[in-house]
Design an enzyme around this catalytic site. Sequence first.
Site, PDB file in Angstrom:
ATOM      1  N   GLU A 116       0.879  -1.172   0.000  1.00  0.00           N
ATOM      2  CA  GLU A 116       0.000   0.000   0.000  1.00  0.00           C
ATOM      3  C   GLU A 116       0.917   1.223   0.000  1.00  0.00           C
ATOM      4  O   GLU A 116       1.468   1.604   1.022  1.00  0.00           O
ATOM      5  CB  GLU A 116      -0.883  -0.003   1.252  1.00  0.00           C
ATOM      6  CG  GLU A 116      -1.732   1.241   1.418  1.00  0.00           C
ATOM      7  CD  GLU A 116      -2.363   1.343   2.800  1.00  0.00           C
ATOM      8  OE1 GLU A 116      -2.506   2.483   3.280  1.00  0.00           O
ATOM      9  OE2 GLU A 116      -2.711   0.303   3.393  1.00  0.00           O
TER      10      GLU A 116
ATOM     11  N   ARG B 294       1.289  10.212   0.666  1.00  0.00           N
ATOM     12  CA  ARG B 294       1.813  11.246   1.562  1.00  0.00           C
ATOM     13  C   ARG B 294       3.030  11.953   0.981  1.00  0.00           C
ATOM     14  O   ARG B 294       3.570  12.853   1.610  1.00  0.00           O
ATOM     15  CB  ARG B 294       2.232  10.629   2.896  1.00  0.00           C
ATOM     16  CG  ARG B 294       1.109  10.054   3.698  1.00  0.00           C
ATOM     17  CD  ARG B 294       1.644   9.552   5.036  1.00  0.00           C
ATOM     18  NE  ARG B 294       1.069   8.254   5.336  1.00  0.00           N
ATOM     19  CZ  ARG B 294       1.526   7.430   6.237  1.00  0.00           C
ATOM     20  NH1 ARG B 294       2.605   7.731   6.929  1.00  0.00           N
ATOM     21  NH2 ARG B 294       0.931   6.288   6.458  1.00  0.00           N
TER      22      ARG B 294
ATOM     23  N   THR C 193      -3.667   6.241   2.051  1.00  0.00           N
ATOM     24  CA  THR C 193      -3.804   7.629   2.489  1.00  0.00           C
ATOM     25  C   THR C 193      -4.440   8.469   1.383  1.00  0.00           C
ATOM     26  O   THR C 193      -4.093   9.626   1.173  1.00  0.00           O
ATOM     27  CB  THR C 193      -2.455   8.236   2.947  1.00  0.00           C
ATOM     28  OG1 THR C 193      -1.690   7.247   3.633  1.00  0.00           O
ATOM     29  CG2 THR C 193      -2.679   9.405   3.909  1.00  0.00           C
TER      30      THR C 193
ATOM     31  N   LYS D 292     -11.065  -0.484   6.766  1.00  0.00           N
ATOM     32  CA  LYS D 292      -9.830  -0.272   7.515  1.00  0.00           C
ATOM     33  C   LYS D 292     -10.249   0.217   8.904  1.00  0.00           C
ATOM     34  O   LYS D 292     -11.136   1.068   9.020  1.00  0.00           O
ATOM     35  CB  LYS D 292      -8.990   0.791   6.798  1.00  0.00           C
ATOM     36  CG  LYS D 292      -7.740   1.198   7.536  1.00  0.00           C
ATOM     37  CD  LYS D 292      -6.954   2.206   6.700  1.00  0.00           C
ATOM     38  CE  LYS D 292      -5.720   2.669   7.434  1.00  0.00           C
ATOM     39  NZ  LYS D 292      -4.822   3.423   6.578  1.00  0.00           N
TER      40      LYS D 292
END
Length: 182
Positions: free
Chosen positions: A32, A36, A60, A120
């Site tokens: 994953e 960011r 993210t 999640k």
Amino acid sequence: MDKLIPVVVIKELSETDKILSALQNYGINCAEITFRTACAAEAIEYAVKKFPDMNVGAGTVINAEQCNKALAAGAKFIVSPGLSVPVAEICKANNVPYYPGCVTPTEIMQALELGINIIKFFPANVYGGLKAMKALAGPFPQVKFIPTGGVNRDNLDEFLAWEKIYAVGGSFMVEEALNANK
């Protein structure tokens, strides 16, 4: 889907080979790559081409723009720290799995209304961990969880032993893989 989803932060595109090779050598065939950093989309595109057998997704992802960039780069799944309806809709339209962060009954209900039953659970250590997920599984038996945040080698097996765990995410896997490949 792999039971282990390493959360990978790639600060420079040149790190991609080293990190993903280390994960594969460590027996993990999933990554994953977080949105960011400035090179996230580039890293995903490179990873998908260079590691075609690896399940490479984007993490993210917090808005539709990032989601579209991730999908254009070839991401095979999308993960968010929270639930974004626009991201869910884009993923559904593109037939790409979306794992939104949900920790409250209201968020889980919204995910279910969007057709999402794998969520999640982030940050797992802050929101009660396994105990909280087991409590939430009562009213939501159709939900599977991906705990992330506070998951580490000490508690990994405990999470994986529960049948409602779809997978476990964490950055600790990247460090372990890199250390094992030294």
